[in-house]
Write an enzyme that holds these catalytic residues in place. Structure first.
Site, PDB file in Angstrom:
ATOM      1  CB  SER A 193       9.818 -10.218 -16.423  1.00  0.00           C
ATOM      2  OG  SER A 193      10.490 -10.175 -15.183  1.00  0.00           O
ATOM      3  CB  CYS A 238       5.804 -16.888 -17.720  1.00  0.00           C
ATOM      4  SG  CYS A 238       5.238 -15.185 -17.563  1.00  0.00           S
ATOM      5  CB  CYS A 249      -1.155 -12.700 -17.113  1.00  0.00           C
ATOM      6  SG  CYS A 249      -0.948 -14.486 -17.131  1.00  0.00           S
ATOM      7  CD  GLU A 283      -0.384 -10.898  -9.668  1.00  0.00           C
ATOM      8  OE1 GLU A 283       0.729 -11.123 -10.179  1.00  0.00           O
ATOM      9  OE2 GLU A 283      -1.046 -11.771  -9.088  1.00  0.00           O
TER      10      GLU A 283
HETATM   11  S1  SF4 Z   1       2.502 -13.108 -16.240  1.00  0.00           S
HETATM   12 FE1  SF4 Z   1       2.516 -13.643 -14.079  1.00  0.00          FE
HETATM   13  S2  SF4 Z   1       0.629 -14.797 -13.781  1.00  0.00           S
HETATM   14 FE2  SF4 Z   1       1.001 -14.749 -15.980  1.00  0.00          FE
HETATM   15  S3  SF4 Z   1       2.077 -16.666 -16.459  1.00  0.00           S
HETATM   16 FE3  SF4 Z   1       3.611 -15.032 -16.073  1.00  0.00          FE
HETATM   17  S4  SF4 Z   1       4.154 -15.196 -13.901  1.00  0.00           S
HETATM   18 FE4  SF4 Z   1       2.220 -16.302 -14.222  1.00  0.00          FE
END
Ligand code: SF4
Length: 278
Positions: free
Chosen positions: A262, A13, A96, A126
């Site tokens: 991830s 992501c 993030c 988190e």
């Molecule tokens: S790090 Fe976590 S909060 Fe940020 S975009 Fe990726 S999944 Fe979403």
């Protein structure tokens, strides 16, 4: 060759890509850097980063004074930032922005007198980072059953771990409505999570089985597996191709592939290429 249909939005992501790119850049320019805990929940990608010079400790006290320290996308409690400042650490904050938003909302609403109810996994970093931005009262709930057991309060604010399902957030909000006079709901589920979950649902009925690729500690990957199962798919969750039992593929001509936020692209490509040839 077996047909593989890769889900839209599979793999890194925005937040994880930003963090990994930041580590790689810093290691290339400045040499060693430290991380408190796994920087992302993917052992194969973490091994690659460690080979480039990243060092991982479980406790901030194990970091030497003046070291360069990377804050992972899950963020850290304010007390950890204070400890690092006291050590004169060079902090690279890769929290993030979606997690920062959840931290900020929790902190602001707590300061305004709201009891904070946090939806998520109490063991997840988190959740600990969001808890660490709240001075007042806070409860962590895993689902609507937990929420229904909370004592009644006058003011409550519901905030979600970024990787939860929005449907679960709505169920918990419904349970809390009966436990408070005034409820403030913040939908802090991130777009990347919503997109990846929707992409798995879109594969239902189109494939003979779903391979979910991602670290076994990854919360968002676990949700993809759960959603696949809830959609009636035959799902297998693997970290890498060595975990795939060839027997599972028997009789399956069309395989869907999804990957957590991830999971690096190189790993997705490796798994999909090998499954296509098995
Ligand atoms: S790090 Fe976590 S909060 Fe940020 S975009 Fe990726 S999944 Fe979403």
């Amino acid at each position: 060759m077996r047909e593989i249909i890769l889900a839209d939005h599979a793999g890194f992501c925005f937040g994880v890509k930003r963090a990994v790119d930041g580590i790689v850049r810093a290691l290339a320019e400045k040499g060693a850097a430290w991380s408190i805990g796994m920087p992302i929940h993917n052992p194969q990608e973490v091994a690659r980063l460690c080979a480039l010079g990243l060092m991982i400790v479980s406790d901030v006290r194990d970091i030497p004074d003046g070291a360069r320290v990377f804050i992972r996308a899950h963020g850290e409690a304010l007390s950890v930032f204070k400890e690092l400042q006291d050590k004169n650490a060079h902090i690279m904050d890769m929290t993030c922005p979606f997690v920062q938003r959840a931290q900020a909302r929790a902190g602001e609403l707590s300061a305004r007198g709201y009891h904070i109810v946090l939806l998520g996994d109490i063991r997840h970093p988190e959740i600990r980072s969001i808890q660490g931005h709240v001075d007042g009262s806070i409860d962590v709930v895993a689902d609507e059953t937990d929420a229904a057991r909370l004592p009644k309060t006058r003011l409550a604010a519901l905030i979600s771990q970024t990787t939860q399902r929005e449907e679960l957030l709505a169920s918990v909000a419904s349970a809390l409505v009966f436990r408070t006079e005034e409820l403030h709901v913040c939908n802090t589920v991130c777009r990347a999570t919503v997109e990846r979950q929707g992409a798995v649902r879109a594969l239902a009925g189109k494939v003979d089985g779903l391979v979910v690729i991602g670290g076994h500690e990854s919360a968002n990957t676990a949700k993809l597996r759960d959603i696949g199962l809830a959609c009636g798919m035959d799902v297998i969750w693997i970290e890498n191709i060595n975990e795939l039992n060839g027997g599972w593929l028997l009789g399956k001509g069309k395989i869907g592939a999804a990957a957590g936020a991830s999971t690096p692209l190189w790993l997705i490509t490796e798994v999909c290429t090998k499954i296509a040839r098995m």
